[in-house]
Design a protein around this motif. Sequence first.
Motif, PDB file in Angstrom:
ATOM      1  N   GLY A 135      -3.492  -0.277   7.731  1.00 44.12           N
ATOM      2  CA  GLY A 135      -4.501  -0.087   6.688  1.00 44.12           C
ATOM      3  C   GLY A 135      -4.237  -0.999   5.498  1.00 44.12           C
ATOM      4  O   GLY A 135      -5.125  -1.724   5.045  1.00 44.12           O
ATOM      5  N   SER A 136      -2.991  -0.992   5.003  1.00 43.21           N
ATOM      6  CA  SER A 136      -2.645  -1.854   3.855  1.00 43.21           C
ATOM      7  C   SER A 136      -2.896  -3.320   4.180  1.00 43.21           C
ATOM      8  O   SER A 136      -3.415  -4.072   3.369  1.00 43.21           O
TER       9      SER A 136
ATOM     10  N   TRP B  36      -8.931   3.192   6.402  1.00 46.12           N
ATOM     11  CA  TRP B  36      -8.610   2.735   7.749  1.00 46.12           C
ATOM     12  C   TRP B  36      -8.691   3.852   8.785  1.00 46.12           C
ATOM     13  O   TRP B  36      -8.898   3.598   9.974  1.00 46.12           O
TER      14      TRP B  36
ATOM     15  N   LEU C  36       1.530   7.493  12.463  1.00 47.59           N
ATOM     16  CA  LEU C  36       0.935   7.556  11.137  1.00 47.59           C
ATOM     17  C   LEU C  36       1.401   6.370  10.290  1.00 47.59           C
ATOM     18  O   LEU C  36       0.590   5.712   9.612  1.00 47.59           O
ATOM     19  N   ALA C  37       2.701   6.084  10.345  1.00 52.74           N
ATOM     20  CA  ALA C  37       3.241   4.977   9.555  1.00 52.74           C
ATOM     21  C   ALA C  37       2.671   3.642  10.044  1.00 52.74           C
ATOM     22  O   ALA C  37       2.364   2.762   9.243  1.00 52.74           O
TER      23      ALA C  37
ATOM     24  N   LEU D 209       3.663   9.307   2.535  1.00 57.10           N
ATOM     25  CA  LEU D 209       4.082   7.899   2.655  1.00 57.10           C
ATOM     26  C   LEU D 209       3.746   7.112   1.396  1.00 57.10           C
ATOM     27  O   LEU D 209       4.558   6.377   0.853  1.00 57.10           O
TER      28      LEU D 209
ATOM     29  N   GLY E  37      -6.761   1.238   1.580  1.00 61.50           N
ATOM     30  CA  GLY E  37      -6.475   0.794   2.944  1.00 61.50           C
ATOM     31  C   GLY E  37      -6.007   1.952   3.814  1.00 61.50           C
ATOM     32  O   GLY E  37      -6.552   2.200   4.889  1.00 61.50           O
ATOM     33  N   SER E  38      -5.025   2.712   3.320  1.00 57.15           N
ATOM     34  CA  SER E  38      -4.522   3.866   4.083  1.00 57.15           C
ATOM     35  C   SER E  38      -5.637   4.870   4.358  1.00 57.15           C
ATOM     36  O   SER E  38      -5.760   5.398   5.456  1.00 57.15           O
TER      37      SER E  38
ATOM     38  N   TRP F  10      -9.232   4.614  13.536  1.00 58.09           N
ATOM     39  CA  TRP F  10      -8.297   5.073  14.562  1.00 58.09           C
ATOM     40  C   TRP F  10      -8.264   6.579  14.774  1.00 58.09           C
ATOM     41  O   TRP F  10      -7.840   7.035  15.828  1.00 58.09           O
TER      42      TRP F  10
ATOM     43  N   LEU G 200      -2.674  13.803  16.280  1.00 63.39           N
ATOM     44  CA  LEU G 200      -2.489  14.240  14.891  1.00 63.39           C
ATOM     45  C   LEU G 200      -3.729  14.967  14.384  1.00 63.39           C
ATOM     46  O   LEU G 200      -4.857  14.499  14.571  1.00 63.39           O
TER      47      LEU G 200
ATOM     48  N   PHE H 191      -5.741  -0.741  -3.885  1.00 70.06           N
ATOM     49  CA  PHE H 191      -6.217  -1.215  -2.586  1.00 70.06           C
ATOM     50  C   PHE H 191      -5.303  -0.770  -1.437  1.00 70.06           C
ATOM     51  O   PHE H 191      -5.775  -0.592  -0.313  1.00 70.06           O
ATOM     52  N   ALA H 192      -4.003  -0.582  -1.714  1.00 67.10           N
ATOM     53  CA  ALA H 192      -3.115  -0.025  -0.685  1.00 67.10           C
ATOM     54  C   ALA H 192      -3.555   1.411  -0.395  1.00 67.10           C
ATOM     55  O   ALA H 192      -3.623   1.838   0.766  1.00 67.10           O
TER      56      ALA H 192
ATOM     57  N   LEU I  54      -4.711  -4.856   6.868  1.00 65.59           N
ATOM     58  CA  LEU I  54      -6.012  -5.350   7.309  1.00 65.59           C
ATOM     59  C   LEU I  54      -7.079  -5.139   6.239  1.00 65.59           C
ATOM     60  O   LEU I  54      -8.071  -5.866   6.201  1.00 65.59           O
ATOM     61  N   TRP I  55      -6.865  -4.159   5.371  1.00 62.93           N
ATOM     62  CA  TRP I  55      -7.848  -3.924   4.323  1.00 62.93           C
ATOM     63  C   TRP I  55      -8.000  -5.125   3.389  1.00 62.93           C
ATOM     64  O   TRP I  55      -9.044  -5.297   2.759  1.00 62.93           O
TER      65      TRP I  55
ATOM     66  N   MET J 253      -0.166  10.725   5.040  1.00 59.51           N
ATOM     67  CA  MET J 253      -0.532   9.545   4.262  1.00 59.51           C
ATOM     68  C   MET J 253      -0.173   9.734   2.780  1.00 59.51           C
ATOM     69  O   MET J 253       0.305   8.808   2.127  1.00 59.51           O
TER      70      MET J 253
ATOM     71  N   PHE K 113      -0.290   3.136  11.318  1.00 57.19           N
ATOM     72  CA  PHE K 113      -1.669   2.977  10.842  1.00 57.19           C
ATOM     73  C   PHE K 113      -1.738   2.820   9.317  1.00 57.19           C
ATOM     74  O   PHE K 113      -2.646   2.179   8.805  1.00 57.19           O
ATOM     75  N   ALA K 114      -0.780   3.406   8.598  1.00 53.25           N
ATOM     76  CA  ALA K 114      -0.725   3.174   7.150  1.00 53.25           C
ATOM     77  C   ALA K 114      -0.397   1.696   6.900  1.00 53.25           C
ATOM     78  O   ALA K 114      -0.997   1.045   6.038  1.00 53.25           O
TER      79      ALA K 114
END
Lengths: 204, 204
Positions: free
Chosen positions: B167-168, A171, B160-161, A194, A167-168, A175, A182, A163-164, B170-171, A191, B163-164
């Motif tokens: 993402g984690s 999402w 980027l970080a 990271l 999410g990345s 945005w 980017l 799910f992580a 809010l997902w 992504m 939004f990552a």
Amino acid sequence: MLDKRDLNNADDSQQRYQAILESAARVICARGYDGASMQEIAEACGMTKAGLYHHIETKEKLLVAIMNYGMDLFEDQVIAKVIDIADPVERLKACMAKNIKLVTSGSSKEVTIILHEHNTLTGHSRKEMDARKKKYVRFLESTISEAIRRGQIRRVDSTLAAFAFLGSVLWTYKWFRQDGALSEEQVAAGMVDLFFRGLMPGRQ
Amino acid sequence: MLDKRDLNNADDSQQRYQAILESAARVICARGYDGASMQEIAEACGMTKAGLYHHIETKEKLLVAIMNYGMDLFEDQVIAKVIDIADPVERLKACMAKNIKLVTSGSSKEVTIILHEHNTLTGHSRKEMDARKKKYVRFLESTISEAIRRGQIRRVDSTLAAFAFLGSVLWTYKWFRQDGALSEEQVAAGMVDLFFRGLMPGRQ
């Protein structure tokens, strides 16, 4: 047996059907399912309402068709392209990059609809869409578990990591802008970097 | 000057108003903004439609009030609780854990509405909500940059970080279930671990 003309007709008809789904997705994405009227959708397709109903029986069937079209695109352009990669970490990395690319390069409207209109579906259609989504989560979980068993990544909870990952990836539909700072490639590579650094075994 | 009874009345009236927003959020979350009628919302609040309109002028104002209520909760329960933490990495970790907790422990309906009904807003309300969301992204970006400057995390793109991170966090509104296999605490700790390991400086 079909002759060449029949095949061309079948192609034309399929292309036309996909064009309807694309235009309808644009309207539903902007206005929401309840907010978008069949009249508006027909206009966006350059058709009369009667013409649209010739292709699609009901508004709910149109929604289901758009969602399934989005899932088909995803399975063709992401899953089918990575499923044969033998190394599970490489399989996951390619999957993340390709899924981000799918979202950033124009399929975000189908993604938005699949995500936002989930509660709109009822009965059989809802179960079917749930099953297609769950299949992706299971694929991620089992690939993560495989990488753990092979000692390539540390022992994390595979559901949480799946799910992580999602999410990345998903999402980005919220945005990412084509004219933003980017590029698609930077987002995908960043992504992947990271997320997979967080999974590496190590002393921290 | 207000005497004690006036203050109690003010409290009662605010509690009542919040109860309306909570009930309305439940209906709008389940049916979508366009799908939910003011009649249904009034019934969920245990009021007549006229009674509801006594508290809220229009359906759009109700939506704006729910979104602002959700953002107030977020600012009170997340930002205000972490803003004074001196160490930027600890600030970010606490922020992630508290934001996940907010989503998993019952505010997911406000989150859903803030995320799904964004396009429903128009004009001034939309700009205002955009500004509140952007403030959070800027807070994350600047805290990440601060941690990079201090050499606590590696040189990643702060946007980027951010939004990552989002993402984690809010997902979780999409997949977390109170009766699921993972507890709120496990999700918060697991996401913090995955995300911050990805940021650590190191040789990989």
